[in-house]
Motif scaffolding. Structure first.
Motif, PDB file in Angstrom:
ATOM      1  N   MET A   1      38.577   7.301  81.503  1.00  0.00           N
ATOM      2  CA  MET A   1      37.691   8.160  81.648  1.00  0.00           C
ATOM      3  C   MET A   1      37.255   8.861  82.413  1.00  0.00           C
ATOM      4  N   THR A   2      37.496  10.436  81.914  1.00  0.00           N
ATOM      5  CA  THR A   2      37.236  11.811  82.642  1.00  0.00           C
ATOM      6  C   THR A   2      36.053  11.780  83.555  1.00  0.00           C
ATOM      7  N   ALA A   3      35.584  12.524  84.131  1.00  0.00           N
ATOM      8  CA  ALA A   3      34.129  13.199  84.755  1.00  0.00           C
ATOM      9  C   ALA A   3      33.684  13.659  83.395  1.00  0.00           C
ATOM     10  N   LEU A   4      34.730  14.810  82.845  1.00  0.00           N
ATOM     11  CA  LEU A   4      33.743  15.355  82.520  1.00  0.00           C
ATOM     12  C   LEU A   4      33.591  14.863  81.184  1.00  0.00           C
ATOM     13  N   ARG A   5      34.521  14.199  80.922  1.00  0.00           N
ATOM     14  CA  ARG A   5      33.964  13.219  79.629  1.00  0.00           C
ATOM     15  C   ARG A   5      32.769  12.098  79.479  1.00  0.00           C
ATOM     16  N   ARG A   6      32.859  11.677  81.471  1.00  0.00           N
ATOM     17  CA  ARG A   6      31.532  10.999  81.293  1.00  0.00           C
ATOM     18  C   ARG A   6      30.281  11.526  81.441  1.00  0.00           C
ATOM     19  N   LEU A   7      30.181  13.067  81.759  1.00  0.00           N
ATOM     20  CA  LEU A   7      29.624  14.239  81.375  1.00  0.00           C
ATOM     21  C   LEU A   7      28.849  13.908  80.244  1.00  0.00           C
ATOM     22  N   LEU A   8      29.622  14.850  79.573  1.00  0.00           N
ATOM     23  CA  LEU A   8      29.006  14.900  78.344  1.00  0.00           C
ATOM     24  C   LEU A   8      28.408  13.902  77.705  1.00  0.00           C
ATOM     25  N   ASP A   9      28.925  12.403  77.580  1.00  0.00           N
ATOM     26  CA  ASP A   9      28.394  11.313  77.297  1.00  0.00           C
ATOM     27  C   ASP A   9      26.920  11.181  77.409  1.00  0.00           C
ATOM     28  N   ALA A  10      26.849  11.078  79.345  1.00  0.00           N
ATOM     29  CA  ALA A  10      25.674  11.117  80.123  1.00  0.00           C
ATOM     30  C   ALA A  10      24.066  12.324  79.473  1.00  0.00           C
ATOM     31  N   LEU A  11      24.794  13.832  78.559  1.00  0.00           N
ATOM     32  CA  LEU A  11      24.000  14.791  78.576  1.00  0.00           C
ATOM     33  C   LEU A  11      23.625  14.723  76.778  1.00  0.00           C
ATOM     34  N   PRO A  12      22.048  14.213  76.912  1.00  0.00           N
ATOM     35  CA  PRO A  12      21.783  13.934  75.731  1.00  0.00           C
ATOM     36  C   PRO A  12      21.724  15.533  75.027  1.00  0.00           C
ATOM     37  N   LEU A  13      21.852  15.270  73.144  1.00  0.00           N
ATOM     38  CA  LEU A  13      22.216  16.630  73.023  1.00  0.00           C
ATOM     39  C   LEU A  13      21.006  17.860  72.660  1.00  0.00           C
ATOM     40  N   TRP A  14      20.115  17.248  72.707  1.00  0.00           N
ATOM     41  CA  TRP A  14      18.646  17.536  72.836  1.00  0.00           C
ATOM     42  C   TRP A  14      18.339  18.639  73.727  1.00  0.00           C
ATOM     43  N   ALA A  15      18.805  17.649  75.144  1.00  0.00           N
ATOM     44  CA  ALA A  15      18.861  18.374  76.947  1.00  0.00           C
ATOM     45  C   ALA A  15      19.410  19.536  76.469  1.00  0.00           C
ATOM     46  N   LEU A  16      20.454  19.507  75.952  1.00  0.00           N
ATOM     47  CA  LEU A  16      21.737  20.669  75.717  1.00  0.00           C
ATOM     48  C   LEU A  16      21.161  21.473  74.816  1.00  0.00           C
ATOM     49  N   GLY A  17      20.356  21.368  73.894  1.00  0.00           N
ATOM     50  CA  GLY A  17      20.051  22.917  73.286  1.00  0.00           C
ATOM     51  C   GLY A  17      18.434  23.070  73.937  1.00  0.00           C
ATOM     52  N   LEU A  18      17.973  22.696  74.430  1.00  0.00           N
ATOM     53  CA  LEU A  18      16.747  22.831  75.429  1.00  0.00           C
ATOM     54  C   LEU A  18      16.993  24.037  76.613  1.00  0.00           C
ATOM     55  N   LEU A  19      18.176  23.311  77.069  1.00  0.00           N
ATOM     56  CA  LEU A  19      19.629  24.550  78.906  1.00  0.00           C
ATOM     57  C   LEU A  19      19.554  25.719  77.354  1.00  0.00           C
ATOM     58  N   CYS A  20      19.752  25.525  76.370  1.00  0.00           N
ATOM     59  CA  CYS A  20      20.418  26.820  75.779  1.00  0.00           C
ATOM     60  C   CYS A  20      19.561  27.955  75.279  1.00  0.00           C
ATOM     61  N   LEU A  21      18.275  26.978  75.620  1.00  0.00           N
ATOM     62  CA  LEU A  21      17.083  28.188  74.495  1.00  0.00           C
ATOM     63  C   LEU A  21      16.390  28.490  75.402  1.00  0.00           C
ATOM     64  N   THR A  22      17.092  27.990  76.906  1.00  0.00           N
ATOM     65  CA  THR A  22      16.072  28.257  78.086  1.00  0.00           C
ATOM     66  C   THR A  22      16.043  29.207  78.865  1.00  0.00           C
ATOM     67  N   LEU A  23      17.401  27.840  79.831  1.00  0.00           N
ATOM     68  CA  LEU A  23      18.360  29.637  81.274  1.00  0.00           C
ATOM     69  C   LEU A  23      19.310  30.100  80.028  1.00  0.00           C
ATOM     70  N   GLY A  24      19.771  29.774  79.114  1.00  0.00           N
ATOM     71  CA  GLY A  24      21.517  30.359  78.549  1.00  0.00           C
ATOM     72  C   GLY A  24      20.348  31.968  77.778  1.00  0.00           C
ATOM     73  N   LEU A  25      19.210  31.962  77.470  1.00  0.00           N
ATOM     74  CA  LEU A  25      18.836  33.156  76.932  1.00  0.00           C
ATOM     75  C   LEU A  25      17.827  33.647  77.600  1.00  0.00           C
ATOM     76  N   ALA A  26      17.597  33.185  78.542  1.00  0.00           N
ATOM     77  CA  ALA A  26      15.875  33.586  79.717  1.00  0.00           C
ATOM     78  C   ALA A  26      17.207  34.970  80.027  1.00  0.00           C
ATOM     79  N   PRO A  27      15.974  35.326  80.783  1.00  0.00           N
ATOM     80  CA  PRO A  27      14.845  36.768  80.324  1.00  0.00           C
ATOM     81  C   PRO A  27      14.947  36.733  78.763  1.00  0.00           C
ATOM     82  N   PHE A  28      14.181  36.881  78.173  1.00  0.00           N
ATOM     83  CA  PHE A  28      14.357  36.681  76.529  1.00  0.00           C
ATOM     84  C   PHE A  28      13.979  38.580  76.020  1.00  0.00           C
ATOM     85  N   THR A  29      13.355  39.680  76.662  1.00  0.00           N
ATOM     86  CA  THR A  29      12.555  40.951  76.495  1.00  0.00           C
ATOM     87  C   THR A  29      13.458  41.531  77.839  1.00  0.00           C
ATOM     88  N   PRO A  30      13.676  42.429  77.500  1.00  0.00           N
ATOM     89  CA  PRO A  30      14.310  42.892  76.557  1.00  0.00           C
ATOM     90  C   PRO A  30      14.926  42.740  75.507  1.00  0.00           C
TER      91      PRO A  30
END
Length: 76
Positions: free
Chosen positions: A1-30
């Motif tokens: 099993m590769t390191a990337l596969r282990r990382l992906l398996d360890a990260l819950p889907l909800w946590a990645l969604g939360l990261l996308c909404l916060t770090l991925g989109l910040a700052p929200f304005t303008p």
């Protein structure tokens, strides 16, 4: 099993969604930072190292989410 596969398996889907909404989109304005950097990339003005790092940092959660959805748990 590769390191990337282990990382992906360890990260819950909800946590990645939360990261996308916060770090991925910040700052929200303008407008979301990643959108600004993608526009700069398309225009050819993404040349400063700090802007390139910014794009990579804000895009990382989206890349991880896409990889998780693509390569999620599959039988080995």
């Amino acid at each position: 099993m590769t390191a990337l596969r282990r990382l992906l398996d360890a990260l819950p889907l909800w946590a990645l969604g939360l990261l996308c909404l916060t770090l991925g989109l910040a700052p929200f304005t303008p407008e979301p930072h990643i959108w600004e950097k993608l526009k700069m990339l398309a225009a050819g003005t993404l040349t400063r190292p700090v802007d390139i790092f910014d794009l990579l940092m804000h895009a990382a959660p989206f890349v991880l989410l896409a990889l998780k959805l693509t390569f999620g748990r599959r039988p080995a």
